[in-house]
Design an enzyme around this catalytic site. Structure first.
Site, PDB file in Angstrom:
ATOM      1  N   LYS A   7       2.542   1.847  14.703  1.00  0.00           N
ATOM      2  CA  LYS A   7       1.503   0.981  14.142  1.00  0.00           C
ATOM      3  C   LYS A   7       1.907  -0.492  14.267  1.00  0.00           C
ATOM      4  O   LYS A   7       1.100  -1.359  14.600  1.00  0.00           O
ATOM      5  CB  LYS A   7       1.259   1.329  12.658  1.00  0.00           C
ATOM      6  CG  LYS A   7       0.513   2.647  12.446  1.00  0.00           C
ATOM      7  CD  LYS A   7       0.578   3.124  10.990  1.00  0.00           C
ATOM      8  CE  LYS A   7      -0.076   4.494  10.826  1.00  0.00           C
ATOM      9  NZ  LYS A   7       0.057   5.055   9.474  1.00  0.00           N
ATOM     10  N   GLN A  48       2.419   4.210   3.584  1.00  0.00           N
ATOM     11  CA  GLN A  48       2.505   5.417   4.408  1.00  0.00           C
ATOM     12  C   GLN A  48       2.676   6.652   3.524  1.00  0.00           C
ATOM     13  O   GLN A  48       3.522   6.684   2.632  1.00  0.00           O
ATOM     14  CB  GLN A  48       3.676   5.294   5.393  1.00  0.00           C
ATOM     15  CG  GLN A  48       3.812   6.453   6.369  1.00  0.00           C
ATOM     16  CD  GLN A  48       2.654   6.571   7.353  1.00  0.00           C
ATOM     17  OE1 GLN A  48       2.060   5.580   7.767  1.00  0.00           O
ATOM     18  NE2 GLN A  48       2.319   7.785   7.738  1.00  0.00           N
ATOM     19  N   ASP A  89      -6.555   1.552   4.790  1.00  0.00           N
ATOM     20  CA  ASP A  89      -6.658   3.008   4.931  1.00  0.00           C
ATOM     21  C   ASP A  89      -7.976   3.536   4.358  1.00  0.00           C
ATOM     22  O   ASP A  89      -8.328   4.692   4.591  1.00  0.00           O
ATOM     23  CB  ASP A  89      -5.515   3.695   4.163  1.00  0.00           C
ATOM     24  CG  ASP A  89      -4.312   3.996   5.045  1.00  0.00           C
ATOM     25  OD1 ASP A  89      -4.508   4.341   6.221  1.00  0.00           O
ATOM     26  OD2 ASP A  89      -3.182   3.892   4.530  1.00  0.00           O
TER      27      ASP A  89
HETATM   28  N1  GUN Z   1       0.008   9.780   6.650  1.00  0.00           N
HETATM   29  C1  GUN Z   1      -0.680  10.563   7.512  1.00  0.00           C
HETATM   30  N2  GUN Z   1      -1.822   9.965   7.879  1.00  0.00           N
HETATM   31  C2  GUN Z   1      -1.860   8.780   7.241  1.00  0.00           C
HETATM   32  C3  GUN Z   1      -2.803   7.706   7.225  1.00  0.00           C
HETATM   33  O1  GUN Z   1      -3.851   7.719   7.870  1.00  0.00           O
HETATM   34  N3  GUN Z   1      -2.467   6.649   6.442  1.00  0.00           N
HETATM   35  C4  GUN Z   1      -1.334   6.612   5.713  1.00  0.00           C
HETATM   36  N4  GUN Z   1      -1.122   5.560   4.962  1.00  0.00           N
HETATM   37  N5  GUN Z   1      -0.450   7.582   5.699  1.00  0.00           N
HETATM   38  C5  GUN Z   1      -0.720   8.661   6.472  1.00  0.00           C
END
Ligand code: GUN
Length: 287
Positions: free
Chosen positions: A54, A98, A121
């Protein structure tokens, strides 16, 4: 193989280039470079890879990123204090905590602490509610990526039957809410581990979306010939990364199919960049 591949990697690169242009224009207009703050707690290897990718994507698109990394012993109070600091920091536009968080931390409490204007998110209850009511501020990255993949490959959704396998807060539930909105107009069925007559239901799908986290769960017998099959699964097995769809058999009956890797995953990351830019725009309007 008869199905055509839906190339998420190529589309994600195209979307990243579009975002890079938008970010340049935003910077020229405001003097501000959009910034994503990623919060990573503990040492889950998969989360580590996601966050690294990311941040690399941000750099490529001309966005900045911060990494706030802490060991798994961080307390909930300390994490909430970190989120508050990031909420108050005008240089930070998007906050991504995350998941999964360590078990001693209440995930819902942390997600609710994120400023809804920085919630890239779209996990905050306010943003989830806005999606349900058809007034979205941000769209959650994976469902947003799935919809962009369908839209930009001219998959007709209006009146089509979309069957979603999985009811997670991250994919299944928000995707169902998005697909039934006016404008997309799909007919949606959500299936899960307790669903009866599952193969009968999946065989009714014009668009079948698998997001249950079980390797190769969807077989050819569960798919209507000519269906569009979207595989959201990323399962780490001894044989490497495997989706929720048995690609080799399903690609003989589907019309369009996403590969794993190279399908939905890259789009999820591209949509995070899009949301970070949207967050920066929202905050520049607020001031
Ligand atoms: N863990 C797995 N998928 C995601 C996501 O889309 N966002 C976040 N913050 N954590 C994740």
């Amino acid at each position: 193989m008869t199905a055509k591949l839906l190339d998420g990697k190529a589309l994600a690169e195209q979307i990243q280039q579009e975002i890079a242009l938008e970010a340049t224009a935003f910077r020229a207009r405001t003097g501000v470079t959009p910034c994503l703050a990623a919060v990573l707690i503990g040492d889950d290897p998969a989360s580590d890879v996601y966050v690294r990718n990311k941040r690399r994507d941000c750099e490529r698109a001309g966005l900045t990123s911060q990494l706030h990394r802490h060991d798994g012993a961080m307390s909930e109070a300390e994490l909430l204090a970190l989120v508050e600091r990031l909420n108050a920091d005008a240089a930070v536009h998007g906050i991504l905590v995350q998941l999964p968080l360590p078990r001693h931390i209440n995930t819902a409490r942390v997600l609710e602490a994120v400023d809804p204007l920085k919630d890239v998110d779209a996990f905050h209850p306010e943003n989830v509610g806005r999606i349900v009511q058809g007034q979205p501020r941000f769209l959650p990255c994976t469902p947003y990526g799935v919809i962009e993949l369908l839209r930009r490959n001219d998959v007709a959704l209006a009146g089509a039957h979309a069957v979603i396998l999985g009811r997670s807060d991250i994919v299944g539930k928000p995707l169902a809410n998005m697909l039934v909105q006016r404008g997309l107009d799909a007919t949606v069925t959500v299936c899960h581990s307790r669903t009866r007559y599952l193969p009968e239901l999946t065989r009714l799908a014009d668009v079948l979306i698998a997001a249950i986290g079980q390797p190769k769960f969807v077989t050819a017998a569960m798919v209507k010939p000519g269906a569009v099959v979207i595989d959201v699964g990323i399962n780490r097995t001894d044989a490497g990364l495997v989706g929720d769809v048995d690609f080799s058999s399903v690609s003989e009956v589907a019309l369009l199919i996403t590969p794993v890797p190279g399908g939905v995953g890259p789009l999820t990351r591209a949509m995070l960049l899009k949301n970070t830019l949207t967050a920066a725009e929202l905050q520049s309007q607020k001031r």
